[in-house]
Design a protein around this motif. Structure first.
Motif, PDB file in Angstrom:
ATOM      1  N   GLU A   1      -0.218  -3.170  -9.409  1.00 42.96           N
ATOM      2  CA  GLU A   1       1.047  -3.254 -10.155  1.00 42.96           C
ATOM      3  C   GLU A   1       2.278  -3.384  -9.267  1.00 42.96           C
ATOM      4  O   GLU A   1       3.373  -3.628  -9.748  1.00 42.96           O
ATOM      5  CB  GLU A   1       1.192  -2.016 -11.054  1.00 42.96           C
ATOM      6  CG  GLU A   1       0.282  -2.093 -12.249  1.00 42.96           C
ATOM      7  CD  GLU A   1       0.585  -1.045 -13.284  1.00 42.96           C
ATOM      8  OE1 GLU A   1       1.663  -0.417 -13.237  1.00 42.96           O
ATOM      9  OE2 GLU A   1      -0.277  -0.851 -14.136  1.00 42.96           O
ATOM     10  N   VAL A   2       2.089  -3.183  -7.960  1.00 44.47           N
ATOM     11  CA  VAL A   2       3.247  -3.290  -7.056  1.00 44.47           C
ATOM     12  C   VAL A   2       3.647  -4.760  -6.956  1.00 44.47           C
ATOM     13  O   VAL A   2       2.803  -5.606  -6.634  1.00 44.47           O
ATOM     14  CB  VAL A   2       2.915  -2.765  -5.628  1.00 44.47           C
ATOM     15  CG1 VAL A   2       4.160  -2.787  -4.744  1.00 44.47           C
ATOM     16  CG2 VAL A   2       2.302  -1.377  -5.683  1.00 44.47           C
ATOM     17  N   PRO A   3       4.932  -5.081  -7.253  1.00 47.10           N
ATOM     18  CA  PRO A   3       5.340  -6.480  -7.111  1.00 47.10           C
ATOM     19  C   PRO A   3       5.073  -6.968  -5.692  1.00 47.10           C
ATOM     20  O   PRO A   3       5.118  -6.200  -4.733  1.00 47.10           O
ATOM     21  CB  PRO A   3       6.842  -6.435  -7.410  1.00 47.10           C
ATOM     22  CG  PRO A   3       7.030  -5.211  -8.223  1.00 47.10           C
ATOM     23  CD  PRO A   3       6.017  -4.228  -7.726  1.00 47.10           C
ATOM     24  N   LYS A   4       4.789  -8.242  -5.560  1.00 47.65           N
ATOM     25  CA  LYS A   4       4.455  -8.805  -4.237  1.00 47.65           C
ATOM     26  C   LYS A   4       5.689  -9.375  -3.546  1.00 47.65           C
ATOM     27  O   LYS A   4       5.641  -9.745  -2.382  1.00 47.65           O
ATOM     28  CB  LYS A   4       3.401  -9.925  -4.386  1.00 47.65           C
ATOM     29  CG  LYS A   4       2.146  -9.506  -5.166  1.00 47.65           C
ATOM     30  CD  LYS A   4       1.299  -8.507  -4.397  1.00 47.65           C
ATOM     31  CE  LYS A   4       0.106  -7.977  -5.171  1.00 47.65           C
ATOM     32  NZ  LYS A   4       0.408  -6.946  -6.161  1.00 47.65           N
TER      33      LYS A   4
ATOM     34  N   LYS B   1       0.846  -1.219   0.000  1.00 45.22           N
ATOM     35  CA  LYS B   1       0.000   0.000   0.000  1.00 45.22           C
ATOM     36  C   LYS B   1       0.871   1.255   0.000  1.00 45.22           C
ATOM     37  O   LYS B   1       0.655   2.186  -0.776  1.00 45.22           O
ATOM     38  CB  LYS B   1      -0.899   0.026   1.240  1.00 45.22           C
ATOM     39  CG  LYS B   1      -2.190  -0.729   1.081  1.00 45.22           C
ATOM     40  CD  LYS B   1      -3.183  -0.321   2.170  1.00 45.22           C
ATOM     41  CE  LYS B   1      -4.574  -0.841   1.932  1.00 45.22           C
ATOM     42  NZ  LYS B   1      -4.708  -2.196   1.424  1.00 45.22           N
ATOM     43  N   ALA B   2       1.876   1.287   0.903  1.00 39.23           N
ATOM     44  CA  ALA B   2       2.734   2.474   1.021  1.00 39.23           C
ATOM     45  C   ALA B   2       3.496   2.725  -0.275  1.00 39.23           C
ATOM     46  O   ALA B   2       3.709   3.876  -0.664  1.00 39.23           O
ATOM     47  CB  ALA B   2       3.704   2.306   2.193  1.00 39.23           C
ATOM     48  N   ASN B   3       3.914   1.652  -0.964  1.00 42.80           N
ATOM     49  CA  ASN B   3       4.736   1.826  -2.156  1.00 42.80           C
ATOM     50  C   ASN B   3       3.901   1.970  -3.429  1.00 42.80           C
ATOM     51  O   ASN B   3       4.446   2.241  -4.501  1.00 42.80           O
ATOM     52  CB  ASN B   3       5.742   0.673  -2.281  1.00 42.80           C
ATOM     53  CG  ASN B   3       6.826   0.776  -1.218  1.00 42.80           C
ATOM     54  OD1 ASN B   3       6.805   1.690  -0.399  1.00 42.80           O
ATOM     55  ND2 ASN B   3       7.771  -0.129  -1.227  1.00 42.80           N
ATOM     56  N   ALA B   4       2.581   1.824  -3.287  1.00 38.93           N
ATOM     57  CA  ALA B   4       1.696   1.947  -4.457  1.00 38.93           C
ATOM     58  C   ALA B   4       1.795   3.335  -5.073  1.00 38.93           C
ATOM     59  O   ALA B   4       1.523   3.516  -6.268  1.00 38.93           O
ATOM     60  CB  ALA B   4       0.254   1.649  -4.059  1.00 38.93           C
ATOM     61  N   ARG B   5       2.226   4.338  -4.264  1.00 41.96           N
ATOM     62  CA  ARG B   5       2.314   5.689  -4.801  1.00 41.96           C
ATOM     63  C   ARG B   5       3.315   5.815  -5.957  1.00 41.96           C
ATOM     64  O   ARG B   5       3.269   6.756  -6.719  1.00 41.96           O
ATOM     65  CB  ARG B   5       2.635   6.706  -3.696  1.00 41.96           C
ATOM     66  CG  ARG B   5       3.999   6.553  -3.056  1.00 41.96           C
ATOM     67  CD  ARG B   5       4.058   7.398  -1.772  1.00 41.96           C
ATOM     68  NE  ARG B   5       5.400   7.612  -1.271  1.00 41.96           N
ATOM     69  CZ  ARG B   5       6.046   6.757  -0.499  1.00 41.96           C
ATOM     70  NH1 ARG B   5       5.479   5.622  -0.159  1.00 41.96           N
ATOM     71  NH2 ARG B   5       7.271   7.028  -0.061  1.00 41.96           N
ATOM     72  N   PHE B   6       4.210   4.861  -6.068  1.00 42.39           N
ATOM     73  CA  PHE B   6       5.188   4.902  -7.160  1.00 42.39           C
ATOM     74  C   PHE B   6       4.711   4.144  -8.399  1.00 42.39           C
ATOM     75  O   PHE B   6       5.399   4.105  -9.404  1.00 42.39           O
ATOM     76  CB  PHE B   6       6.526   4.317  -6.691  1.00 42.39           C
ATOM     77  CG  PHE B   6       7.122   5.049  -5.514  1.00 42.39           C
ATOM     78  CD1 PHE B   6       7.578   6.361  -5.658  1.00 42.39           C
ATOM     79  CD2 PHE B   6       7.208   4.456  -4.263  1.00 42.39           C
ATOM     80  CE1 PHE B   6       8.124   7.059  -4.580  1.00 42.39           C
ATOM     81  CE2 PHE B   6       7.750   5.140  -3.178  1.00 42.39           C
ATOM     82  CZ  PHE B   6       8.203   6.447  -3.338  1.00 42.39           C
ATOM     83  N   PHE B   7       3.540   3.509  -8.307  1.00 44.63           N
ATOM     84  CA  PHE B   7       3.013   2.696  -9.410  1.00 44.63           C
ATOM     85  C   PHE B   7       1.665   3.261  -9.857  1.00 44.63           C
ATOM     86  O   PHE B   7       1.052   4.064  -9.132  1.00 44.63           O
ATOM     87  CB  PHE B   7       2.830   1.242  -8.951  1.00 44.63           C
ATOM     88  CG  PHE B   7       4.135   0.538  -8.652  1.00 44.63           C
ATOM     89  CD1 PHE B   7       4.717  -0.311  -9.588  1.00 44.63           C
ATOM     90  CD2 PHE B   7       4.795   0.736  -7.447  1.00 44.63           C
ATOM     91  CE1 PHE B   7       5.928  -0.949  -9.324  1.00 44.63           C
ATOM     92  CE2 PHE B   7       6.008   0.112  -7.167  1.00 44.63           C
ATOM     93  CZ  PHE B   7       6.570  -0.740  -8.111  1.00 44.63           C
ATOM     94  N   ALA B   8       1.184   2.818 -11.028  1.00 43.21           N
ATOM     95  CA  ALA B   8      -0.100   3.306 -11.540  1.00 43.21           C
ATOM     96  C   ALA B   8      -1.219   2.930 -10.576  1.00 43.21           C
ATOM     97  O   ALA B   8      -2.141   3.716 -10.327  1.00 43.21           O
ATOM     98  CB  ALA B   8      -0.363   2.728 -12.923  1.00 43.21           C
ATOM     99  N   ASN B   9      -1.170   1.732 -10.018  1.00 41.06           N
ATOM    100  CA  ASN B   9      -2.123   1.337  -8.983  1.00 41.06           C
ATOM    101  C   ASN B   9      -1.528   0.203  -8.141  1.00 41.06           C
ATOM    102  O   ASN B   9      -0.476  -0.350  -8.488  1.00 41.06           O
ATOM    103  CB  ASN B   9      -3.474   0.926  -9.598  1.00 41.06           C
ATOM    104  CG  ASN B   9      -3.298  -0.214 -10.575  1.00 41.06           C
ATOM    105  OD1 ASN B   9      -2.827  -1.294 -10.200  1.00 41.06           O
ATOM    106  ND2 ASN B   9      -3.635   0.015 -11.840  1.00 41.06           N
TER     107      ASN B   9
END
Ligand code: GLP
Length: 236
Positions: A174-177, A163-171
């Motif tokens: 898309e954040v790798p798990k 959630k915290a790193n989602a700001r660097f991705f489109a949504n």
């Protein structure tokens, strides 16, 4: 441990850059452990300025980064390799061949982890390790766990980190798990540790990490056992 509180992010960045610059001046062939995230961006900007003004020479510096997302290669602009090139390496006179980031696309990630630890060992360990801290107390991508993991390893990212790193991705999707991260061994073996954190949201986890019990549930708390840690915190 030195816990330095300053007023502004600019002051934090200036102080952190001064400490890193001193390390490079005192030992030009040093090994820097570097971090990603938004916290060190200002520090990198100040280092770029110093280098541009001719006050700092990165030509003999080697760097090892903490971590990388699994599945992202350096051409992907959300990868940590891309971040480092973009925020530091492309703007200073470091030899890119001497900048290392764990390979998130390695076919055998366990072998990649072992090779990364061997590389750090062969370099003689880390002289100064720069760290940020996650809201759950993670350093690198060492997430809260039942144990402190020593070597470079693959981790499942926690929901709060995604959630915290989602700001660097489109949504968020898309954040790798998963990520590959340096373990606590190399971090704790670093001769010096410099942790930067800004914003009131980080205050509680800093208190838990540096004044609470030492537990893998709060990964950064292991730093209480390190002999040379400097924390720089700014409220803003
Ligand atoms: C990521 C990185 C960490 C970093 C953390 C905090 O998860 N893997 O190394 O410390 O984010 O990031 P920020 O500085 O943006 O709060």
């Amino acid at each position: 441990m030195k816990f330095i509180t300053v007023e502004t992010y600019d002051e934090l960045s200036r102080k952190a850059a001064d400490l890193i610059a001193s390390q490079i001046i005192m030992k030009p062939r040093c090994v820097l452990g570097l971090a990603t995230g938004s916290s060190p961006v200002g520090t990198y900007k100040k280092l770029i300025e110093k280098c541009g003004e001719g006050d700092l020479d990165f030509s003999t510096v080697t760097s090892v980064n903490l971590d990388e997302y699994v599945g992202l290669d350096g051409t992907c602009d959300q990868s940590y390799r891309y971040f480092m090139n973009d925020n530091l390496f492309n703007h200073v006179n470091i030899d890119k061949d001497k900048t290392f980031v764990p390979g998130g696309c390695a076919e055998d990630l366990d072998a990649e982890g072992e090779a990364y630890d061997k590389l750090i060992e062969d370099l003689g360990g880390i002289d100064l390790q720069l760290l940020g801290i996650g809201l759950d107390g993670h350093i690198g991508f060492n997430e809260p766990d039942e144990v402190f993991v020593k070597g470079t390893h693959v981790v499942d990212l926690h929901e709060s980190t995604i959630k915290a790193n989602a700001r660097f991705f489109a949504n968020e999707d898309e954040v790798p798990k998963k990520a590959i991260t340096m373990g606590m061994g190399a971090i704790m073996n670093a001769k010096k540790v410099l942790l930067v954190a800004n914003g009131e949201a980080k205050w509680d986890i800093l208190q838990k990490s540096f004044y609470g019990p030492i537990t893998p549930e709060v990964p950064a708390s292991i730093l209480q056992l390190h002999p040379d840690v400097t924390v720089i915190y700014s409220k803003k």
